[in-house]
Design a protein around this motif. Structure first.
Motif, mmCIF file in Angstrom:
data_model
loop_
_atom_site.group_PDB
_atom_site.id
_atom_site.type_symbol
_atom_site.label_atom_id
_atom_site.label_comp_id
_atom_site.label_asym_id
_atom_site.label_seq_id
_atom_site.Cartn_x
_atom_site.Cartn_y
_atom_site.Cartn_z
ATOM 1 N N UNK A 1 3.236 -6.431 -7.742
ATOM 2 C CA UNK A 1 3.482 -5.802 -9.044
ATOM 3 C C UNK A 1 4.583 -4.758 -8.971
ATOM 4 N N UNK A 2 5.053 -4.360 -10.150
ATOM 5 C CA UNK A 2 6.059 -3.307 -10.283
ATOM 6 C C UNK A 2 5.567 -2.267 -11.284
ATOM 7 N N UNK A 3 5.763 -1.008 -10.951
ATOM 8 C CA UNK A 3 5.339 0.088 -11.810
ATOM 9 C C UNK A 3 6.528 0.607 -12.618
ATOM 10 N N UNK A 4 6.359 0.716 -13.903
ATOM 11 C CA UNK A 4 7.407 1.272 -14.759
ATOM 12 C C UNK A 4 7.367 2.798 -14.702
ATOM 13 N N UNK A 5 8.457 3.465 -15.063
ATOM 14 C CA UNK A 5 8.416 4.930 -15.159
ATOM 15 C C UNK A 5 7.345 5.369 -16.156
ATOM 16 N N UNK A 6 6.738 6.495 -15.882
ATOM 17 C CA UNK A 6 5.664 7.013 -16.728
ATOM 18 C C UNK A 6 6.254 7.736 -17.940
ATOM 19 N N UNK B 1 -9.533 4.979 -12.306
ATOM 20 C CA UNK B 1 -9.536 3.857 -13.244
ATOM 21 C C UNK B 1 -9.371 2.597 -12.406
ATOM 22 N N UNK B 2 -10.444 1.851 -12.268
ATOM 23 C CA UNK B 2 -10.422 0.619 -11.469
ATOM 24 C C UNK B 2 -10.717 -0.555 -12.389
ATOM 25 N N UNK B 3 -9.804 -1.519 -12.441
ATOM 26 C CA UNK B 3 -9.968 -2.653 -13.350
ATOM 27 C C UNK B 3 -9.354 -3.904 -12.733
ATOM 28 N N UNK B 4 -9.876 -5.059 -13.135
ATOM 29 C CA UNK B 4 -9.404 -6.353 -12.638
ATOM 30 C C UNK B 4 -8.340 -6.926 -13.567
ATOM 31 N N UNK C 1 -5.326 -0.730 -10.086
ATOM 32 C CA UNK C 1 -5.490 -2.087 -10.613
ATOM 33 C C UNK C 1 -5.763 -3.077 -9.484
ATOM 34 N N UNK C 2 -6.769 -3.906 -9.686
ATOM 35 C CA UNK C 2 -7.089 -4.954 -8.711
ATOM 36 C C UNK C 2 -6.584 -6.275 -9.275
ATOM 37 N N UNK C 3 -5.496 -6.783 -8.690
ATOM 38 C CA UNK C 3 -4.866 -8.007 -9.188
ATOM 39 C C UNK C 3 -5.330 -9.188 -8.345
ATOM 40 N N UNK C 4 -5.684 -10.276 -9.021
ATOM 41 C CA UNK C 4 -6.159 -11.498 -8.354
ATOM 42 C C UNK C 4 -5.092 -12.579 -8.503
#
Length: 262
Positions: free
Chosen positions: A53-58, A168-171, A211-214
């Protein structure tokens, strides 16, 4: 504690975005200079970014009750709103880890006594042939945290109230979408329970999004016609080979969760 907002945000560009139309601004230009108090309260925002993944500027929004804007609309009486001051902040990588973080002052100070209002985090999947060689665009997902009583720029569901520091933990799952049959504009989504998760915090000093990415649980969709047709719905193909159609415009999130192996 550094004493200017520019030291906190070395890569920022100050912007003010007005979402109201048909209005005439009556107030003079607002002083958007930051001057956070030395040793003042801060909040550390951390994101655990998977390799895929890539994170955008906040996006960071500050508001001021001292420096308000007044609007005149022909349809309603003159009214005022809190002044707003937006910053774009690059989260910095922590040594050799997958963590990226930034520390924000709650009080931006200055003549307007700017106060932290909300932040917006956004992440997308990297385009690669693992999902499809024909992908032309990406759609991200994110988190919005609200720190005051003002609405964020992107309004969504009622925020979840949090006390103290929180995770914040999410799938999330890859979703490859072909909007119409034979369409060349194929999108790669980072798909979660909601497009944006909303939280509200008054006292957190550390907030972490994990974030947990599958990547192996991929859903594909295609609208089986070359244009919108009455009675036709998008077809979703899941990892177990099953297909389903619906008109709500998104895959079955609970079904995707069922493919996660403990």
């Amino acid at each position: 504690m550094k004493n200017t907002i520019n030291e906190f945000f070395p890569f920022t560009t100050s912007i003010a975005v007005l979402f109201l139309t048909g209005c005439n601004i009556l107030t003079p230009k607002i002083d958007r200079t930051f001057s956070p108090p030395e040793n003042g309260r801060t909040v550390k925002i951390t994101v655990d970014v998977p390799d895929i993944a890539e994170l955008s500027p906040m996006k960071v929004m500050y508001r001021s009750n001292l420096c308000r804007k007044t609007y005149n609309n022909n349809e309603v009486p003159t009214y005022t709103v809190s002044g707003f001051n937006s910053e774009i902040v690059l989260l910095e990588k922590e040594s050799h880890s997958s963590l990226y973080s930034a520390e924000l002052p709650y009080r931006g100070g200055g003549k307007c006594d700017w106060q932290l209002s909300n932040i917006t985090l956004r992440m997308t999947l990297k385009i690669n042939n693992h999902f499809s060689k024909d992908i032309t665009g990406v759609v991200g997902t994110g988190v919005i945290v609200i720190f005051d009583n003002n609405q964020p720029q992107r309004v969504g569901k009622k925020p979840i109230n949090k006390k103290d520091d929180f995770y914040i933990i999410a799938d999330y799952f890859p979703w490859v979408d072909t909007p119409f049959k034979n369409d060349k504009n194929i999108s790669l989504w980072l798909y979660g329970e909601e497009l944006y998760l909303y939280y509200k915090s008054r006292d957190a000093q550390q907030i972490t999004w994990k974030p947990i990415i599958h990547p192996n649980i991929v859903v594909y969709s295609e609208y089986p016609a070359e244009r919108k047709t009455e009675g036709v719905s998008t077809i979703y193909s899941y990892p177990d080979g099953t297909k389903s159609s619906n008109r709500d415009g998104k895959p079955d999130y609970k079904k995707l969760l069922s493919f996660i192996k403990e």
